[in-house]
Design a protein around this motif. Structure first.
Motif, PDB file in Angstrom:
ATOM      1  N   ARG A  21     -12.947 -16.851  -2.457  1.00 32.04           N
ATOM      2  CA  ARG A  21     -12.098 -17.891  -1.875  1.00 32.04           C
ATOM      3  C   ARG A  21     -10.645 -17.718  -2.293  1.00 32.04           C
ATOM      4  N   GLU A  22     -10.417 -17.416  -3.562  1.00 31.85           N
ATOM      5  CA  GLU A  22      -9.049 -17.223  -4.055  1.00 31.85           C
ATOM      6  C   GLU A  22      -8.410 -15.993  -3.411  1.00 31.85           C
ATOM      7  N   ALA A  23      -9.183 -14.930  -3.231  1.00 31.01           N
ATOM      8  CA  ALA A  23      -8.638 -13.722  -2.611  1.00 31.01           C
ATOM      9  C   ALA A  23      -8.314 -13.971  -1.137  1.00 31.01           C
ATOM     10  N   GLN A  27      -4.724 -13.488   0.473  1.00 33.18           N
ATOM     11  CA  GLN A  27      -4.509 -12.746   1.718  1.00 33.18           C
ATOM     12  C   GLN A  27      -3.645 -13.555   2.686  1.00 33.18           C
ATOM     13  N   ARG A  28      -3.928 -14.843   2.795  1.00 30.78           N
ATOM     14  CA  ARG A  28      -3.149 -15.699   3.695  1.00 30.78           C
ATOM     15  C   ARG A  28      -1.678 -15.714   3.284  1.00 30.78           C
ATOM     16  N   VAL A  29      -1.415 -15.775   1.980  1.00 28.78           N
ATOM     17  CA  VAL A  29      -0.035 -15.771   1.485  1.00 28.78           C
ATOM     18  C   VAL A  29       0.647 -14.441   1.819  1.00 28.78           C
ATOM     19  N   LEU A  30      -0.092 -13.341   1.696  1.00 30.52           N
ATOM     20  CA  LEU A  30       0.489 -12.029   1.979  1.00 30.52           C
ATOM     21  C   LEU A  30       0.700 -11.804   3.477  1.00 30.52           C
ATOM     22  N   VAL A  31      -0.178 -12.360   4.301  1.00 29.99           N
ATOM     23  CA  VAL A  31      -0.058 -12.203   5.757  1.00 29.99           C
ATOM     24  C   VAL A  31       1.059 -13.083   6.299  1.00 29.99           C
ATOM     25  N   ARG A  32       1.139 -14.305   5.776  1.00 30.57           N
ATOM     26  CA  ARG A  32       2.140 -15.277   6.250  1.00 30.57           C
ATOM     27  C   ARG A  32       3.018 -15.710   5.079  1.00 30.57           C
ATOM     28  N   PRO A  33       3.977 -14.898   4.687  1.00 24.75           N
ATOM     29  CA  PRO A  33       4.834 -15.266   3.559  1.00 24.75           C
ATOM     30  C   PRO A  33       5.475 -16.639   3.760  1.00 24.75           C
ATOM     31  N   GLU A  51       1.271  -1.229   1.211  1.00 29.61           N
ATOM     32  CA  GLU A  51       0.623  -2.035   2.248  1.00 29.61           C
ATOM     33  C   GLU A  51      -0.108  -3.198   1.562  1.00 29.61           C
ATOM     34  N   PRO A  52       0.598  -4.279   1.211  1.00 30.29           N
ATOM     35  CA  PRO A  52      -0.019  -5.377   0.456  1.00 30.29           C
ATOM     36  C   PRO A  52      -1.237  -6.002   1.124  1.00 30.29           C
ATOM     37  N   VAL A  53      -1.180  -6.176   2.437  1.00 32.67           N
ATOM     38  CA  VAL A  53      -2.305  -6.809   3.135  1.00 32.67           C
ATOM     39  C   VAL A  53      -3.518  -5.879   3.125  1.00 32.67           C
ATOM     40  N   ALA A  54      -3.286  -4.596   3.300  1.00 35.11           N
ATOM     41  CA  ALA A  54      -4.390  -3.638   3.224  1.00 35.11           C
ATOM     42  C   ALA A  54      -4.972  -3.608   1.805  1.00 35.11           C
ATOM     43  N   ALA A  55      -4.116  -3.738   0.803  1.00 35.80           N
ATOM     44  CA  ALA A  55      -4.587  -3.730  -0.589  1.00 35.80           C
ATOM     45  C   ALA A  55      -5.468  -4.948  -0.882  1.00 35.80           C
ATOM     46  N   ILE A  56      -5.063  -6.131  -0.436  1.00 40.33           N
ATOM     47  CA  ILE A  56      -5.897  -7.316  -0.669  1.00 40.33           C
ATOM     48  C   ILE A  56      -7.158  -7.230   0.191  1.00 40.33           C
ATOM     49  N   GLY A  57      -7.062  -6.595   1.345  1.00 38.26           N
ATOM     50  CA  GLY A  57      -8.241  -6.384   2.178  1.00 38.26           C
ATOM     51  C   GLY A  57      -9.270  -5.507   1.483  1.00 38.26           C
ATOM     52  N   ARG A  58      -8.794  -4.462   0.829  1.00 41.10           N
ATOM     53  CA  ARG A  58      -9.708  -3.596   0.067  1.00 41.10           C
ATOM     54  C   ARG A  58     -10.340  -4.388  -1.076  1.00 41.10           C
ATOM     55  N   TYR A  59      -9.555  -5.225  -1.723  1.00 43.49           N
ATOM     56  CA  TYR A  59     -10.070  -6.054  -2.814  1.00 43.49           C
ATOM     57  C   TYR A  59     -11.181  -6.977  -2.288  1.00 43.49           C
ATOM     58  N   LEU A  60     -10.913  -7.636  -1.160  1.00 41.14           N
ATOM     59  CA  LEU A  60     -11.913  -8.519  -0.556  1.00 41.14           C
ATOM     60  C   LEU A  60     -13.169  -7.742  -0.170  1.00 41.14           C
ATOM     61  N   ALA A  61     -13.005  -6.538   0.357  1.00 44.33           N
ATOM     62  CA  ALA A  61     -14.159  -5.720   0.731  1.00 44.33           C
ATOM     63  C   ALA A  61     -15.027  -5.408  -0.495  1.00 44.33           C
ATOM     64  N   PHE A  74     -20.953 -12.924   2.794  1.00 44.76           N
ATOM     65  CA  PHE A  74     -19.542 -13.261   2.879  1.00 44.76           C
ATOM     66  C   PHE A  74     -19.063 -12.771   4.246  1.00 44.76           C
ATOM     67  N   ASP A  75     -18.288 -13.565   4.924  1.00 46.38           N
ATOM     68  CA  ASP A  75     -17.836 -13.255   6.273  1.00 46.38           C
ATOM     69  C   ASP A  75     -16.734 -12.200   6.242  1.00 46.38           C
ATOM     70  N   ARG A  76     -17.124 -10.955   6.461  1.00 47.09           N
ATOM     71  CA  ARG A  76     -16.154  -9.857   6.453  1.00 47.09           C
ATOM     72  C   ARG A  76     -15.147  -9.975   7.593  1.00 47.09           C
ATOM     73  N   GLY A  77     -15.460 -10.773   8.584  1.00 43.48           N
ATOM     74  CA  GLY A  77     -14.531 -10.999   9.684  1.00 43.48           C
ATOM     75  C   GLY A  77     -13.258 -11.704   9.242  1.00 43.48           C
ATOM     76  N   ARG A  78     -13.283 -12.288   8.061  1.00 49.20           N
ATOM     77  CA  ARG A  78     -12.095 -12.968   7.534  1.00 49.20           C
ATOM     78  C   ARG A  78     -11.123 -12.012   6.841  1.00 49.20           C
ATOM     79  N   ILE A  79     -11.552 -10.775   6.651  1.00 52.86           N
ATOM     80  CA  ILE A  79     -10.689  -9.787   6.003  1.00 52.86           C
ATOM     81  C   ILE A  79      -9.750  -9.196   7.048  1.00 52.86           C
ATOM     82  N   GLU A  80      -8.452  -9.293   6.785  1.00 56.89           N
ATOM     83  CA  GLU A  80      -7.450  -8.691   7.673  1.00 56.89           C
ATOM     84  C   GLU A  80      -7.626  -7.177   7.638  1.00 56.89           C
ATOM     85  N   GLN A  81      -7.764  -6.602   8.785  1.00 55.02           N
ATOM     86  CA  GLN A  81      -7.905  -5.157   8.886  1.00 55.02           C
ATOM     87  C   GLN A  81      -6.534  -4.562   9.175  1.00 55.02           C
TER      88      GLN A  81
END
Length: 143
Positions: A21-23, A27-33, A51-61, A74-81
């Protein structure tokens, strides 16, 4: 917000779900500063990546992979690709040791059986590579 540098295998159910949930919030903060907890210290290491969003995406994965291992969904669809290669992020041995102590204290209270399984020298989350050094500068707790 605690985005653990430790491998998610060490987290109990509550810790894994909370980290997910925290990640997602990070991700939301990194996608929408400008939205959310934009100055959170643990975001520095992700923002420092090309690539900050890709980095947090890898973390979430990595968290989702651990959830799969445990039979959680966990809903992988929530991870920004985001396209691009994501290098592993350096994390200091001092930071991992600090987080190990922090997690051990949490587990001792809420899940003592899991606390005894925590190794003396833990592995990092798959997004990180361990380097020599003290507790990270962005960590706000006493060293």
């Amino acid at each position: 917000m605690r985005l653990w540098s430790l491998h998610p295998r060490y987290l109990d159910r509550q810790g894994l779900v909370a980290c997910w949930r925290e990640a997602l919030l990070a991700q939301r903060v990194l996608v929408r500063p400008g939205r959310g907890y934009t100055n959170h210290p643990q975001l520095h290491r992700f923002r420092a990546q090309p690539e900050p969003v890709a980095a947090i995406g890898r973390y979430l994965a990595g968290l989702a992979d651990e959830a799969d291992q445990r039979g959680y969904r966990f809903d992988r669809g929530r991870i920004e690709q985001r396209p691009g290669t994501v290098a592993r992020i350096p994390v200091t041995r001092g930071q991992l040791d600090h987080e190990r102590r922090h997690l051990a204290a949490k587990l001792a209270d809420r899940n003592p059986d899991r606390a005894v399984l925590l190794p003396a020298v833990p592995s990092p989350h798959p997004s990180f590579v361990v380097v020599a050094g003290p507790v990270e500068d962005w960590e706000r707790t006493p060293r």
